[in-house]
Design a protein around this motif. Structure first.
Motif, PDB file in Angstrom:
ATOM      1  N   GLN A  91     -34.135  13.880  97.068  1.00 14.11           N
ATOM      2  CA  GLN A  91     -33.030  13.335  97.857  1.00 14.11           C
ATOM      3  C   GLN A  91     -32.707  11.892  97.451  1.00 14.11           C
ATOM      4  OE1 GLN A  91     -33.911  14.077 102.017  1.00 14.11           O
ATOM      5  NE2 GLN A  91     -34.284  16.256 101.639  1.00 14.11           N
ATOM      6  N   ARG A  92     -33.721  11.121  97.153  1.00 11.96           N
ATOM      7  CA  ARG A  92     -33.465   9.749  96.688  1.00 11.96           C
ATOM      8  C   ARG A  92     -32.787   9.750  95.318  1.00 11.96           C
ATOM      9  NH1 ARG A  92     -39.456   8.021  98.743  1.00 11.96           N
ATOM     10  NH2 ARG A  92     -38.887   7.568 100.916  1.00 11.96           N
ATOM     11  N   ALA A  93     -33.134  10.714  94.487  1.00 18.38           N
ATOM     12  CA  ALA A  93     -32.481  10.813  93.189  1.00 18.38           C
ATOM     13  C   ALA A  93     -30.995  11.130  93.340  1.00 18.38           C
ATOM     14  CB  ALA A  93     -33.168  11.881  92.339  1.00 18.38           C
ATOM     15  N   ILE A  94     -30.644  11.936  94.335  1.00 18.18           N
ATOM     16  CA  ILE A  94     -29.227  12.234  94.581  1.00 18.18           C
ATOM     17  C   ILE A  94     -28.483  10.971  94.997  1.00 18.18           C
ATOM     18  CG2 ILE A  94     -27.655  13.483  96.128  1.00 18.18           C
ATOM     19  CD1 ILE A  94     -29.716  15.780  96.103  1.00 18.18           C
ATOM     20  N   VAL A  95     -29.110  10.170  95.847  1.00 22.14           N
ATOM     21  CA  VAL A  95     -28.495   8.888  96.242  1.00 22.14           C
ATOM     22  C   VAL A  95     -28.284   8.007  95.016  1.00 22.14           C
ATOM     23  CG1 VAL A  95     -28.817   6.778  97.579  1.00 22.14           C
ATOM     24  CG2 VAL A  95     -29.459   8.993  98.576  1.00 22.14           C
ATOM     25  N   PRO A 124     -34.533  11.260 106.923  1.00 24.15           N
ATOM     26  CA  PRO A 124     -34.060   9.882 107.145  1.00 24.15           C
ATOM     27  C   PRO A 124     -34.715   8.869 106.211  1.00 24.15           C
ATOM     28  CG  PRO A 124     -34.546  10.967 109.237  1.00 24.15           C
ATOM     29  CD  PRO A 124     -35.053  11.879 108.160  1.00 24.15           C
ATOM     30  N   ASP A 125     -36.008   9.089 105.865  1.00 24.23           N
ATOM     31  CA  ASP A 125     -36.680   8.117 105.003  1.00 24.23           C
ATOM     32  C   ASP A 125     -36.232   8.218 103.548  1.00 24.23           C
ATOM     33  OD1 ASP A 125     -37.847  10.585 104.714  1.00 24.23           O
ATOM     34  OD2 ASP A 125     -39.915   9.875 104.754  1.00 24.23           O
ATOM     35  N   SER A 126     -35.409   9.217 103.239  1.00 21.74           N
ATOM     36  CA  SER A 126     -34.903   9.343 101.870  1.00 21.74           C
ATOM     37  C   SER A 126     -33.845   8.294 101.540  1.00 21.74           C
ATOM     38  CB  SER A 126     -34.313  10.740 101.647  1.00 21.74           C
ATOM     39  OG  SER A 126     -35.330  11.713 101.705  1.00 21.74           O
ATOM     40  N   VAL A 127     -33.275   7.676 102.563  1.00 22.60           N
ATOM     41  CA  VAL A 127     -32.257   6.651 102.318  1.00 22.60           C
ATOM     42  C   VAL A 127     -32.751   5.249 102.670  1.00 22.60           C
ATOM     43  CG1 VAL A 127     -30.308   8.223 102.546  1.00 22.60           C
ATOM     44  CG2 VAL A 127     -31.231   7.119 104.590  1.00 22.60           C
ATOM     45  N   GLN A 128     -34.032   5.110 102.910  1.00 20.53           N
ATOM     46  CA  GLN A 128     -34.578   3.776 103.164  1.00 20.53           C
ATOM     47  C   GLN A 128     -34.563   2.965 101.879  1.00 20.53           C
ATOM     48  OE1 GLN A 128     -38.450   4.449 104.858  1.00 20.53           O
ATOM     49  NE2 GLN A 128     -37.635   4.902 106.907  1.00 20.53           N
ATOM     50  N   ILE A 151     -36.476   3.460  97.894  1.00 15.12           N
ATOM     51  CA  ILE A 151     -35.482   3.692  96.841  1.00 15.12           C
ATOM     52  C   ILE A 151     -35.588   2.592  95.790  1.00 15.12           C
ATOM     53  CG2 ILE A 151     -33.009   3.637  96.323  1.00 15.12           C
ATOM     54  CD1 ILE A 151     -32.502   5.245  98.808  1.00 15.12           C
ATOM     55  N   GLY A 152     -35.826   1.356  96.252  1.00 14.65           N
ATOM     56  CA  GLY A 152     -36.014   0.255  95.324  1.00 14.65           C
ATOM     57  C   GLY A 152     -37.230   0.462  94.435  1.00 14.65           C
ATOM     58  N   ARG A 153     -38.322   0.995  95.026  1.00 16.07           N
ATOM     59  CA  ARG A 153     -39.514   1.258  94.220  1.00 16.07           C
ATOM     60  C   ARG A 153     -39.247   2.373  93.200  1.00 16.07           C
ATOM     61  NH1 ARG A 153     -42.103   1.186  99.426  1.00 16.07           N
ATOM     62  NH2 ARG A 153     -43.009  -0.862  99.851  1.00 16.07           N
TER      63      ARG A 153
END
Length: 458
Positions: free
Chosen positions: A94-98, A229-233, A237-239
């Motif tokens: 999910q973070r990769a999609i963002v 929800p934690d996928s867009v924190q 995401i920065g890490r």
């Protein structure tokens, strides 16, 4: 156990090939789409061939950073699979999609002024307008191309290759048919030449993303439907971005080194650009095999780290280096033995043939170095070591390769051949240092990469 104390066993090679063969099929399939474009456009004119070459050079020069950054998925998902940590797989995907959505926009904007930039860089006047038109048409393909990369890396890290292989086969067939129709004016379509190749590429990339999502939905749905929800924190995401940025920079450094060589060919003339495209296209086709082995190594090494199997990670690394280098010894021999025959597959232009025939033996020389460096990079990516390959690429390509090529190509008077000797020197340097880095990493314990504040299972 030292990394290469002995040859890998048949069982170790078999374990690697179970994943590597479909990955290689996918890599070769993706490359073959470019080969088909080149073969067809090469029948239009030398200027059309050079225009597509410059357009693709510019396109990948812009998007490759984002594609590389998204490969942070390799260690994150592979290690999570090895640890049986499904929540971590979902968060990574999910973070990769963002990140994909964020990275696609600036890449698309940067593609628009291709013609102006290529003109300023002194590229051939008959090829630049064609390159600019080609690049503008394929701007809508940036988003699906990055989406395909995200889905592919995720499925690949899970060992789910069937959907990816089927997607690539369908995309190749579609790309060939649409190219044939739009470039030459078949099936009632107008003969569009370079523009037809661009529209075929754009259509094929959208098809790749949508078909892979459909075919891979069974394996992906559990990680995509329940959005976390934690996928867009921002902090995790920065890490993830800090893990991916060095991969993107590494890819950018390597690609820009080859791309700069292509641009320098443009200062020598259209025939040199076209010949360089023929030679680099063939070298890139064979490179897809160790690139596929590299991807398989990243997955197998990452999964072993995730399950805390240190010796399993060493076995996977050793086998990958052996298989990648062995394959490139074979292809290097072919390049050295039959350069003229290979060049004639692409063009009938006498000046282009003469230059390409001189460049292909040099491609044969750097094949083994190319195979070792890309496999070593995949191993380090599976370990979560992404910063050192970036630094090594900077030193090897930009500290050795480019200066050597410039010196030999221009003051040295060797032209295109001198520029390619620079590539040989750069690849040899990078391969040697990366291999030493892999050996060094396996002398100590390898721990799983942590993106969240605390790894947890749910």
């Amino acid at each position: 156990m030292p990394l290469l104390r002995r040859f890998p066993s048949r069982a170790e090679v078999g374990e690697l090939l179970d994943l590597a063969v479909p990955v290689v099929v996918v890599q070769v399939g993706m490359m073959f789409m470019g080969v088909v474009d080149t073969l067809m456009v090469g029948r239009v004119s030398a200027a059309a061939l050079a225009g597509v070459a410059l357009g693709n050079l510019f396109f990948f020069g812009v998007v490759i950073f984002g594609l590389g950054a998204l490969m942070a998925l390799d260690p994150l998902i592979a290690q999570a699979v090895g640890a049986h940590d499904d929540p971590a797989i979902a968060r990574a995907l999910q973070r990769a999609i963002v990140l994909m959505l964020v990275l696609s926009l600036p890449a698309s904007v940067l593609l628009w002024p291709a013609e102006m930039i290529l003109t300023a860089l002194g590229q051939p006047a008959d090829a630049v307008p064609l390159a600019g038109r080609y690049t503008r048409i394929i701007i809508p393909s940036v988003l699906p191309f990055m989406a395909f990369t995200v889905l592919r890396q995720a499925l690949q890290a899970m060992g789910r290759m069937r959907a990816i292989v089927l997607t690539i086969v369908l995309a190749n067939v579609t790309n060939a048919v649409v190219n044939w129709a739009l470039i030459f004016g078949h099936l009632g379509a107008p003969a569009m030449g370079v523009a037809g190749a661009a529209w075929a590429t754009t259509f094929s990339r959208w098809l790749m993303a949508l078909v892979l999502l459909a075919l891979g939905w069974r394996d992906l749905r559990a990680y995509l439907l329940a959005w976390r929800p934690d996928s867009v924190q921002l902090r995790p995401i920065g890490r993830m971005l800090r893990l991916g940025l060095p991969i993107g920079l590494q890819f950018q450094l390597e690609y820009t080194a080859f791309g700069l060589t292509g641009l320098l060919m443009g200062l020598l003339g259209t025939s040199q650009v076209a010949a360089h495209q023929v030679a680099i296209n063939l070298a890139s086709l064979t490179y897809m095999v160790p690139l596929g082995v590299s991807a398989a190594a990243a997955v197998l090494v990452g999964q072993a780290v995730g399950r805390d199997d240190q010796e399993g990670a060493r076995r996977a690394a050793r086998t990958a280096v052996f298989v990648g280098a062995a394959f490139m010894v074979v292809t290097g021999t072919v390049f050295l033995s039959a350069p003229g025959w290979l060049a004639r597959l692409y063009t009938t232009s006498v000046p282009v043939l003469a230059i390409a025939t001189a460049l292909l033996p040099l491609a044969g020389l750097f094949q083994v170095f190319d195979g070792v460096q890309v496999v070593a990079g995949g191993i380090l990516r599976g370990l979560g070591d992404t910063r050192s390959p970036m630094i090594i690429n900077l030193l090897g390509f930009w500290g050795v390769g480019i200066p050597a090529g410039l010196a030999l190509g221009f003051p040295g008077g060797q032209g295109a051949v001198g520029l390619w000797w620079g590539l040989v020197a750069g690849l040899a340097s990078v391969a040697t240092i990366l291999f030493l880095r892999v050996r060094h990493r396996f002398k100590t314990r390898i721990d799983r990469v942590v993106i969240d504040e605390r790894p947890h299972r749910e």
